[in-house]
Scaffold this motif. Structure first.
Motif, PDB file in Angstrom:
ATOM      1  N   GLY A 222       0.808  -1.200   0.000  1.00  0.00           N
ATOM      2  CA  GLY A 222       0.000   0.000   0.000  1.00  0.00           C
ATOM      3  C   GLY A 222       0.841   1.248   0.000  1.00  0.00           C
ATOM      4  N   SER A 223       2.066   1.126   0.530  1.00  0.00           N
ATOM      5  CA  SER A 223       2.971   2.258   0.622  1.00  0.00           C
ATOM      6  C   SER A 223       4.399   1.768   0.462  1.00  0.00           C
ATOM      7  N   VAL A 224       5.232   2.569  -0.151  1.00  0.00           N
ATOM      8  CA  VAL A 224       6.634   2.202  -0.315  1.00  0.00           C
ATOM      9  C   VAL A 224       7.334   2.084   1.035  1.00  0.00           C
ATOM     10  N   ASP A 225       6.748   2.643   2.079  1.00  0.00           N
ATOM     11  CA  ASP A 225       7.311   2.522   3.425  1.00  0.00           C
ATOM     12  C   ASP A 225       7.352   1.070   3.897  1.00  0.00           C
ATOM     13  N   GLU A 226       6.565   0.197   3.265  1.00  0.00           N
ATOM     14  CA  GLU A 226       6.563  -1.220   3.626  1.00  0.00           C
ATOM     15  C   GLU A 226       7.748  -1.970   3.020  1.00  0.00           C
ATOM     16  N   VAL A 227       8.520  -1.285   2.165  1.00  0.00           N
ATOM     17  CA  VAL A 227       9.680  -1.889   1.513  1.00  0.00           C
ATOM     18  C   VAL A 227      10.948  -1.384   2.190  1.00  0.00           C
ATOM     19  N   ALA A 228      11.810  -2.284   2.593  1.00  0.00           N
ATOM     20  CA  ALA A 228      13.075  -1.890   3.215  1.00  0.00           C
ATOM     21  C   ALA A 228      13.969  -1.223   2.171  1.00  0.00           C
ATOM     22  N   PRO A 229      14.580  -0.091   2.503  1.00  0.00           N
ATOM     23  CA  PRO A 229      15.467   0.571   1.547  1.00  0.00           C
ATOM     24  C   PRO A 229      16.758  -0.213   1.379  1.00  0.00           C
ATOM     25  N   THR A 230      17.372  -0.073   0.204  1.00  0.00           N
ATOM     26  CA  THR A 230      18.689  -0.677  -0.002  1.00  0.00           C
ATOM     27  C   THR A 230      19.737   0.435   0.005  1.00  0.00           C
ATOM     28  N   GLU A 231      20.573   0.485  -1.000  1.00  0.00           N
ATOM     29  CA  GLU A 231      21.713   1.392  -0.950  1.00  0.00           C
ATOM     30  C   GLU A 231      21.317   2.830  -1.284  1.00  0.00           C
ATOM     31  N   VAL A 232      22.083   3.761  -0.753  1.00  0.00           N
ATOM     32  CA  VAL A 232      21.963   5.166  -1.145  1.00  0.00           C
ATOM     33  C   VAL A 232      22.917   5.381  -2.315  1.00  0.00           C
ATOM     34  N   VAL A 233      22.368   5.721  -3.460  1.00  0.00           N
ATOM     35  CA  VAL A 233      23.150   5.887  -4.688  1.00  0.00           C
ATOM     36  C   VAL A 233      22.973   7.311  -5.196  1.00  0.00           C
ATOM     37  N   ASP A 234      24.075   8.031  -5.308  1.00  0.00           N
ATOM     38  CA  ASP A 234      24.016   9.433  -5.760  1.00  0.00           C
ATOM     39  C   ASP A 234      23.011  10.242  -4.938  1.00  0.00           C
ATOM     40  N   ASP A 235      23.075  10.045  -3.622  1.00  0.00           N
ATOM     41  CA  ASP A 235      22.230  10.758  -2.667  1.00  0.00           C
ATOM     42  C   ASP A 235      20.753  10.379  -2.758  1.00  0.00           C
TER      43      ASP A 235
ATOM     44  N   VAL B  31      17.983   7.326  -2.062  1.00  0.00           N
ATOM     45  CA  VAL B  31      17.752   6.039  -1.401  1.00  0.00           C
ATOM     46  C   VAL B  31      16.954   5.139  -2.346  1.00  0.00           C
ATOM     47  N   LEU B  32      17.508   3.985  -2.681  1.00  0.00           N
ATOM     48  CA  LEU B  32      16.775   3.026  -3.507  1.00  0.00           C
ATOM     49  C   LEU B  32      15.770   2.296  -2.621  1.00  0.00           C
ATOM     50  N   ARG B  33      14.516   2.429  -2.987  1.00  0.00           N
ATOM     51  CA  ARG B  33      13.448   1.814  -2.181  1.00  0.00           C
ATOM     52  C   ARG B  33      12.326   1.385  -3.123  1.00  0.00           C
ATOM     53  N   GLY B  34      12.134   0.100  -3.244  1.00  0.00           N
ATOM     54  CA  GLY B  34      11.146  -0.397  -4.191  1.00  0.00           C
ATOM     55  C   GLY B  34      11.640  -0.376  -5.617  1.00  0.00           C
ATOM     56  N   VAL B  35      12.924  -0.056  -5.797  1.00  0.00           N
ATOM     57  CA  VAL B  35      13.582  -0.069  -7.108  1.00  0.00           C
ATOM     58  C   VAL B  35      14.717  -1.073  -7.019  1.00  0.00           C
ATOM     59  N   VAL B  36      14.861  -1.933  -8.005  1.00  0.00           N
ATOM     60  CA  VAL B  36      15.862  -2.993  -7.942  1.00  0.00           C
ATOM     61  C   VAL B  36      17.256  -2.408  -7.731  1.00  0.00           C
ATOM     62  N   HIS B  37      18.002  -3.010  -6.819  1.00  0.00           N
ATOM     63  CA  HIS B  37      19.342  -2.522  -6.490  1.00  0.00           C
ATOM     64  C   HIS B  37      20.364  -2.896  -7.550  1.00  0.00           C
ATOM     65  N   ASP B  38      20.301  -4.112  -8.080  1.00  0.00           N
ATOM     66  CA  ASP B  38      21.287  -4.575  -9.049  1.00  0.00           C
ATOM     67  C   ASP B  38      21.357  -3.626 -10.242  1.00  0.00           C
ATOM     68  N   GLU B  39      22.560  -3.119 -10.512  1.00  0.00           N
ATOM     69  CA  GLU B  39      22.714  -2.072 -11.513  1.00  0.00           C
ATOM     70  C   GLU B  39      22.315  -2.536 -12.916  1.00  0.00           C
ATOM     71  N   SER B  40      22.751  -3.729 -13.291  1.00  0.00           N
ATOM     72  CA  SER B  40      22.428  -4.204 -14.635  1.00  0.00           C
ATOM     73  C   SER B  40      20.946  -4.523 -14.775  1.00  0.00           C
ATOM     74  N   ALA B  41      20.335  -5.029 -13.709  1.00  0.00           N
ATOM     75  CA  ALA B  41      18.894  -5.286 -13.757  1.00  0.00           C
ATOM     76  C   ALA B  41      18.118  -3.977 -13.914  1.00  0.00           C
ATOM     77  N   ARG B  42      18.603  -2.905 -13.259  1.00  0.00           N
ATOM     78  CA  ARG B  42      17.961  -1.598 -13.432  1.00  0.00           C
ATOM     79  C   ARG B  42      18.066  -1.136 -14.876  1.00  0.00           C
ATOM     80  N   THR B  43      19.240  -1.324 -15.459  1.00  0.00           N
ATOM     81  CA  THR B  43      19.435  -0.910 -16.855  1.00  0.00           C
ATOM     82  C   THR B  43      18.555  -1.724 -17.789  1.00  0.00           C
ATOM     83  N   LEU B  44      18.579  -3.039 -17.644  1.00  0.00           N
ATOM     84  CA  LEU B  44      17.864  -3.910 -18.566  1.00  0.00           C
ATOM     85  C   LEU B  44      16.356  -3.850 -18.381  1.00  0.00           C
ATOM     86  N   SER B  45      15.903  -3.411 -17.211  1.00  0.00           N
ATOM     87  CA  SER B  45      14.456  -3.312 -16.973  1.00  0.00           C
ATOM     88  C   SER B  45      13.931  -1.894 -17.175  1.00  0.00           C
TER      89      SER B  45
END
Length: 351
Positions: A190-203, A205-219
């Motif tokens: 219901g809210s992105v707050d229910e998803v644990a954040p992963t790494e802080v990238v370029d200031d 916070v990745l949250r609900g977005v795939v952390h793996d860099e290549s998966a982010r690119t390919l998706s």
């Protein structure tokens, strides 16, 4: 057992191995959950529960990818000894005809490190994957990378004639009742707050977005890939583990045949130095100090892992965001807690 696991988790939080974590254990027919900490180190962040959603990273390679491949093999729609171009004729790298499906499933195909080229455009990275020369003869060396899993994901989608996320939902997640497991985190919460954040990238916070860099690119244009990108909670991820512990069956849902699970407990490429199996890691030191023969599992870079020991009817899942707010230089801390949790569970479960 619960108290001992809670103590381990709280000690790890104190050492800043992760801000919080969730563990699920299946021992015989009994399921147990232990949680500790918060989704971030700030006091106002959410308390971890069995429903907290994590980016499970490379657990995606086993659940769902490896299981989906094995399902297609059981159905006779995918063959272990057919070559990659039989299913993916656009694969144009030299030696592609030597890549058997069994080599993709056992990570004995050496490609290139995706992360090195993750900053390329989606089209450029895909083109590189399909044309870049291999780093060795397929089937001769085990090297765990994203490369085989990405190609296997393409093959599975081609054979099933549907996107990977749709196939996973209908063939695995829905039958097992995995209601909060998805490749699109926003669809499960219901809210992105229910998803644990992963790494802080370029200031950011990745949250609900795939952390793996290549998966982010390919998706980036909506493609779902096989090597990373799944979001789930421990109460969901324990369900396929429970099925694997019990011969492939959970309730009325069968995800694999018992004979297939027997194969998962065996070395499938004896010509290589490492013991490897289909879609999972086999008998690895991160699982426990003394790993029972035939135990298989998987780790995820974000700080997740799952382990299955069918012979002893025991399995467990650890979900955490070890890389929050920044990844560690080594994997020693997260592997230590994985191993310590395994030791506690096996001490309780084994005679």
């Amino acid at each position: 057992m619960d108290t001992a696991i809670a103590t381990l988790l709280n000690d790890a939080i104190t050492k800043r191995t992760f801000p919080g974590a969730a563990v699920g254990v299946i021992c015989g027919d009994q399921a147990t959950f232990v949680t500790a900490g918060r989704t971030a180190y700030e006091d106002d962040s959410a308390v971890v529960t069995p429903e907290t959603i994590y980016d499970v990273a490379s657990l995606t390679k086993s659940v769902p990818l490896g299981i989906l491949a094995l399902q297609l093999i059981e159905q006779g729609r995918l063959e272990l000894d057919k070559s990659l171009p039989d299913y993916l004729p656009e694969y144009a790298a030299p030696g592609g005809g030597d890549i058997k499906i069994r080599y993709l499933l056992t990570y004995t195909v050496i490609g290139f490190p995706f992360s090195k080229y993750a900053s390329e455009s989606t089209q450029a990275l895909r083109r590189r994957i399909l044309t870049e020369p291999l780093g060795g003869i397929p089937g001769q060396e085990y090297l765990y990378t994203n490369f085989p899993a990405y190609l296997l994901g393409l093959v599975i989608q081609r054979v099933a004639n549907q996107p990977l996320d749709s196939l996973a939902k209908h063939s695995l997640f829905d039958p097992l009742g995995m209601r909060r497991t998805t490749f699109q985190a926003s669809e499960a919460v219901g809210s992105v707050d229910e998803v644990a954040p992963t790494e802080v990238v370029d200031d950011t916070v990745l949250r609900g977005v795939v952390h793996d860099e290549s998966a982010r690119t390919l998706s980036a244009d909506g493609e779902v890939v096989g090597h990373a990108g799944l979001f789930s909670c421990v109460s969901d991820m324990l369900r396929p583990v429970q099925a694997l512990v019990h011969g492939g069956l959970l309730g009325q849902a069968r995800i694999l045949e018992a004979s297939t699970i027997e194969l998962l407990s065996q070395d499938q490429v004896p010509q290589v130095a490492d013991r490897v199996t289909y879609g999972f890691e086999l008998e690895r030191p991160w699982m426990a100090t003394t790993v029972p023969s035939g135990t298989f599992g998987k780790t995820g870079f974000t700080g997740c892992s799952l382990v299955v020991s069918p012979q002893h009817r025991v399995g467990w899942v650890l979900l955490s965001n070890h890389i929050h707010p920044k990844r560690s230089v080594t994997r020693e801390a997260i592997n230590a807690i994985r191993r310590e949790i395994g030791d506690v569970i096996l001490a309780h479960a084994l005679p």
